[in-house]
Motif scaffolding. Structure first.
Motif, PDB file in Angstrom:
ATOM      1  N   GLU A  48      13.911  -6.810   0.466  1.00  0.00           N
ATOM      2  CA  GLU A  48      13.750  -5.356   0.376  1.00  0.00           C
ATOM      3  C   GLU A  48      13.053  -4.962  -0.919  1.00  0.00           C
ATOM      4  O   GLU A  48      12.206  -4.044  -0.926  1.00  0.00           O
ATOM      5  CB  GLU A  48      15.113  -4.671   0.485  1.00  0.00           C
ATOM      6  CG  GLU A  48      15.681  -4.692   1.895  1.00  0.00           C
ATOM      7  CD  GLU A  48      17.051  -4.060   1.981  1.00  0.00           C
ATOM      8  OE1 GLU A  48      17.409  -3.567   3.060  1.00  0.00           O
ATOM      9  OE2 GLU A  48      17.777  -4.056   0.965  1.00  0.00           O
ATOM     10  N   ALA A  49      13.389  -5.643  -2.026  1.00  0.00           N
ATOM     11  CA  ALA A  49      12.715  -5.362  -3.296  1.00  0.00           C
ATOM     12  C   ALA A  49      11.225  -5.691  -3.201  1.00  0.00           C
ATOM     13  O   ALA A  49      10.366  -4.922  -3.664  1.00  0.00           O
ATOM     14  CB  ALA A  49      13.366  -6.165  -4.420  1.00  0.00           C
ATOM     15  N   SER A  50      10.896  -6.816  -2.580  1.00  0.00           N
ATOM     16  CA  SER A  50       9.494  -7.197  -2.407  1.00  0.00           C
ATOM     17  C   SER A  50       8.770  -6.212  -1.502  1.00  0.00           C
ATOM     18  O   SER A  50       7.605  -5.860  -1.744  1.00  0.00           O
ATOM     19  CB  SER A  50       9.399  -8.608  -1.820  1.00  0.00           C
ATOM     20  OG  SER A  50       9.960  -9.566  -2.701  1.00  0.00           O
ATOM     21  N   ALA A  51       9.450  -5.743  -0.478  1.00  0.00           N
ATOM     22  CA  ALA A  51       8.827  -4.791   0.441  1.00  0.00           C
ATOM     23  C   ALA A  51       8.567  -3.459  -0.244  1.00  0.00           C
ATOM     24  O   ALA A  51       7.523  -2.829  -0.009  1.00  0.00           O
ATOM     25  CB  ALA A  51       9.731  -4.595   1.662  1.00  0.00           C
ATOM     26  N   ARG A  52       9.485  -3.013  -1.097  1.00  0.00           N
ATOM     27  CA  ARG A  52       9.261  -1.752  -1.834  1.00  0.00           C
ATOM     28  C   ARG A  52       8.046  -1.876  -2.738  1.00  0.00           C
ATOM     29  O   ARG A  52       7.203  -0.963  -2.812  1.00  0.00           O
ATOM     30  CB  ARG A  52      10.511  -1.393  -2.644  1.00  0.00           C
ATOM     31  CG  ARG A  52      11.664  -0.875  -1.794  1.00  0.00           C
ATOM     32  CD  ARG A  52      12.742  -0.242  -2.669  1.00  0.00           C
ATOM     33  NE  ARG A  52      13.359  -1.229  -3.564  1.00  0.00           N
ATOM     34  CZ  ARG A  52      14.436  -1.928  -3.250  1.00  0.00           C
ATOM     35  NH1 ARG A  52      15.004  -1.787  -2.058  1.00  0.00           N
ATOM     36  NH2 ARG A  52      14.965  -2.783  -4.112  1.00  0.00           N
ATOM     37  N   ALA A  82       2.040  -5.229   2.829  1.00  0.00           N
ATOM     38  CA  ALA A  82       3.206  -4.349   2.906  1.00  0.00           C
ATOM     39  C   ALA A  82       3.864  -4.443   4.286  1.00  0.00           C
ATOM     40  O   ALA A  82       5.094  -4.483   4.398  1.00  0.00           O
ATOM     41  CB  ALA A  82       2.804  -2.914   2.598  1.00  0.00           C
ATOM     42  N   ALA A  83       3.031  -4.475   5.343  1.00  0.00           N
ATOM     43  CA  ALA A  83       3.575  -4.578   6.701  1.00  0.00           C
ATOM     44  C   ALA A  83       4.283  -5.915   6.906  1.00  0.00           C
ATOM     45  O   ALA A  83       5.346  -5.984   7.546  1.00  0.00           O
ATOM     46  CB  ALA A  83       2.451  -4.408   7.716  1.00  0.00           C
ATOM     47  N   THR A  84       3.714  -6.980   6.356  1.00  0.00           N
ATOM     48  CA  THR A  84       4.335  -8.306   6.475  1.00  0.00           C
ATOM     49  C   THR A  84       5.677  -8.345   5.755  1.00  0.00           C
ATOM     50  O   THR A  84       6.661  -8.897   6.262  1.00  0.00           O
ATOM     51  CB  THR A  84       3.404  -9.376   5.892  1.00  0.00           C
ATOM     52  OG1 THR A  84       2.167  -9.370   6.615  1.00  0.00           O
ATOM     53  CG2 THR A  84       4.040 -10.757   5.979  1.00  0.00           C
ATOM     54  N   ALA A  85       5.719  -7.757   4.571  1.00  0.00           N
ATOM     55  CA  ALA A  85       6.971  -7.726   3.806  1.00  0.00           C
ATOM     56  C   ALA A  85       8.048  -6.949   4.555  1.00  0.00           C
ATOM     57  O   ALA A  85       9.219  -7.354   4.583  1.00  0.00           O
ATOM     58  CB  ALA A  85       6.729  -7.110   2.434  1.00  0.00           C
ATOM     59  N   GLN A  86       7.667  -5.838   5.207  1.00  0.00           N
ATOM     60  CA  GLN A  86       8.639  -5.052   5.965  1.00  0.00           C
ATOM     61  C   GLN A  86       9.112  -5.820   7.193  1.00  0.00           C
ATOM     62  O   GLN A  86      10.293  -5.753   7.561  1.00  0.00           O
ATOM     63  CB  GLN A  86       8.031  -3.714   6.386  1.00  0.00           C
ATOM     64  CG  GLN A  86       9.009  -2.782   7.090  1.00  0.00           C
ATOM     65  CD  GLN A  86      10.220  -2.469   6.241  1.00  0.00           C
ATOM     66  OE1 GLN A  86      10.095  -2.105   5.065  1.00  0.00           O
ATOM     67  NE2 GLN A  86      11.416  -2.599   6.810  1.00  0.00           N
ATOM     68  N   ALA A  87       8.218  -6.567   7.819  1.00  0.00           N
ATOM     69  CA  ALA A  87       8.603  -7.371   8.977  1.00  0.00           C
ATOM     70  C   ALA A  87       9.625  -8.432   8.582  1.00  0.00           C
ATOM     71  O   ALA A  87      10.562  -8.729   9.346  1.00  0.00           O
ATOM     72  CB  ALA A  87       7.369  -8.023   9.595  1.00  0.00           C
ATOM     73  N   GLN A  88       9.466  -9.015   7.395  1.00  0.00           N
ATOM     74  CA  GLN A  88      10.434 -10.003   6.914  1.00  0.00           C
ATOM     75  C   GLN A  88      11.798  -9.361   6.679  1.00  0.00           C
ATOM     76  O   GLN A  88      12.841  -9.969   6.967  1.00  0.00           O
ATOM     77  CB  GLN A  88       9.912 -10.646   5.632  1.00  0.00           C
ATOM     78  CG  GLN A  88       8.691 -11.530   5.851  1.00  0.00           C
ATOM     79  CD  GLN A  88       8.100 -12.042   4.556  1.00  0.00           C
ATOM     80  OE1 GLN A  88       8.291 -11.444   3.486  1.00  0.00           O
ATOM     81  NE2 GLN A  88       7.374 -13.154   4.627  1.00  0.00           N
ATOM     82  N   VAL A  89      11.794  -8.133   6.179  1.00  0.00           N
ATOM     83  CA  VAL A  89      13.046  -7.396   5.994  1.00  0.00           C
ATOM     84  C   VAL A  89      13.728  -7.165   7.345  1.00  0.00           C
ATOM     85  O   VAL A  89      14.936  -7.386   7.504  1.00  0.00           O
ATOM     86  CB  VAL A  89      12.789  -6.049   5.289  1.00  0.00           C
ATOM     87  CG1 VAL A  89      14.039  -5.166   5.341  1.00  0.00           C
ATOM     88  CG2 VAL A  89      12.383  -6.285   3.845  1.00  0.00           C
ATOM     89  N   ASP A  90      12.946  -6.713   8.329  1.00  0.00           N
ATOM     90  CA  ASP A  90      13.513  -6.434   9.653  1.00  0.00           C
ATOM     91  C   ASP A  90      14.075  -7.697  10.285  1.00  0.00           C
ATOM     92  O   ASP A  90      15.137  -7.670  10.929  1.00  0.00           O
ATOM     93  CB  ASP A  90      12.436  -5.818  10.553  1.00  0.00           C
ATOM     94  CG  ASP A  90      11.982  -4.441  10.068  1.00  0.00           C
ATOM     95  OD1 ASP A  90      12.730  -3.816   9.299  1.00  0.00           O
ATOM     96  OD2 ASP A  90      10.884  -4.004  10.467  1.00  0.00           O
ATOM     97  N   ALA A  91      13.375  -8.818  10.119  1.00  0.00           N
ATOM     98  CA  ALA A  91      13.857 -10.077  10.680  1.00  0.00           C
ATOM     99  C   ALA A  91      15.163 -10.508  10.029  1.00  0.00           C
ATOM    100  O   ALA A  91      16.080 -11.012  10.704  1.00  0.00           O
ATOM    101  CB  ALA A  91      12.789 -11.160  10.503  1.00  0.00           C
ATOM    102  N   GLN A  92      15.271 -10.311   8.725  1.00  0.00           N
ATOM    103  CA  GLN A  92      16.498 -10.689   8.023  1.00  0.00           C
ATOM    104  C   GLN A  92      17.664  -9.794   8.449  1.00  0.00           C
ATOM    105  O   GLN A  92      18.793 -10.270   8.622  1.00  0.00           O
ATOM    106  CB  GLN A  92      16.284 -10.611   6.512  1.00  0.00           C
ATOM    107  CG  GLN A  92      17.421 -11.172   5.682  1.00  0.00           C
ATOM    108  CD  GLN A  92      17.591 -12.677   5.835  1.00  0.00           C
ATOM    109  OE1 GLN A  92      16.722 -13.365   6.360  1.00  0.00           O
ATOM    110  NE2 GLN A  92      18.703 -13.203   5.364  1.00  0.00           N
TER     111      GLN A  92
END
Length: 215
Positions: A48-52, A82-92
């Protein structure tokens, strides 16, 4: 049973809490068990920090792109990151959600098959769940009687375990082919089962109402 399954998990982990008792009736969606998610939660916080940060950078590069200070390729690269980072958050988050095991449908639970602190692998059976009201009654008829059987015909059933009790239902399905060995056709009836007194695998005596009253 109308529905019956062994409740399992998609993700492995250590059992952190058990929220049910053997024989307990539960509604669909009821939390049954939780697995430890400490490591997954820590990973989620980092993602989440990386996505922000990725969102902030993407917004900044989009503004710079409007001012013609950076190339459109650079802007698109930041937006994609940014989209990739958010996708990783959603997967987690989805992985963490899998570690809260819920009842897939309403029914009655069986015996618990896991213990606190136990590690369980994906697919491990934790408890059986049976939906018993209504309940299916299956029987077979000789081929000579098949023509009289249609959906909606009334059926009455009795079981030796419950003397004097009659259960009413209607035919819901007549199998389109017959069993070659016995020359009979399977029929399925749906019975109301208030109090869930009928159990899967019980034997029943069946009375089928066909035709009408004589003139």
């Amino acid at each position: 049973a109308v529905n019956g399954t062994d409740v399992t998990t998609e993700a492995g982990g250590v059992v952190r809490s058990i929220a049910f008792e053997a024989g307990q009736p539960v509604a669909a969606g009821t939390v049954l068990l939780r697995l430890n998610t400490a490591n997954e939660q820590a990973t989620l916080d980092a993602l989440e920090a990386s996505a922000r940060l990725a969102r902030v950078q993407a917004n900044r590069w989009q503004q710079l792109g409007k001012e013609k200070l950076v190339s459109l390729d650079d802007v698109q690269s930041r937006v994609t990151a940014a989209a990739t980072a958010q996708a990783q958050v959603d997967a987690q988050r989805a992985l963490i959600a899998q570690k809260t095991i819920r009842a897939p449908f309403s029914g009655v639970l069986g015996l618990r098959k896991v213990n606190l602190g136990q590690y369980i692998a994906p697919g491990t059976a934790m408890v059986s769940l049976q939906q018993l009201d209504p309940i299916y009654l299956d029987f077979s008829l000789p081929e000579q009687q098949v023509a009289k059987m249609v959906e909606g015909i009334a059926v009455r059933a009795r079981v030796d375990a419950l003397p004097g009790k009659v259960f009413d239902g209607r035919i819901t399905f007549v199998y389109p082919t017959m069993t070659a060995e016995t020359r009979s056709v399977p029929v399925r009836v749906e019975l109301a089962n208030p109090g869930q007194r009928l159990k899967p695998a019980m034997f029943a005596q069946v009375e089928v109402t066909v035709g009408g009253k004589a003139p």
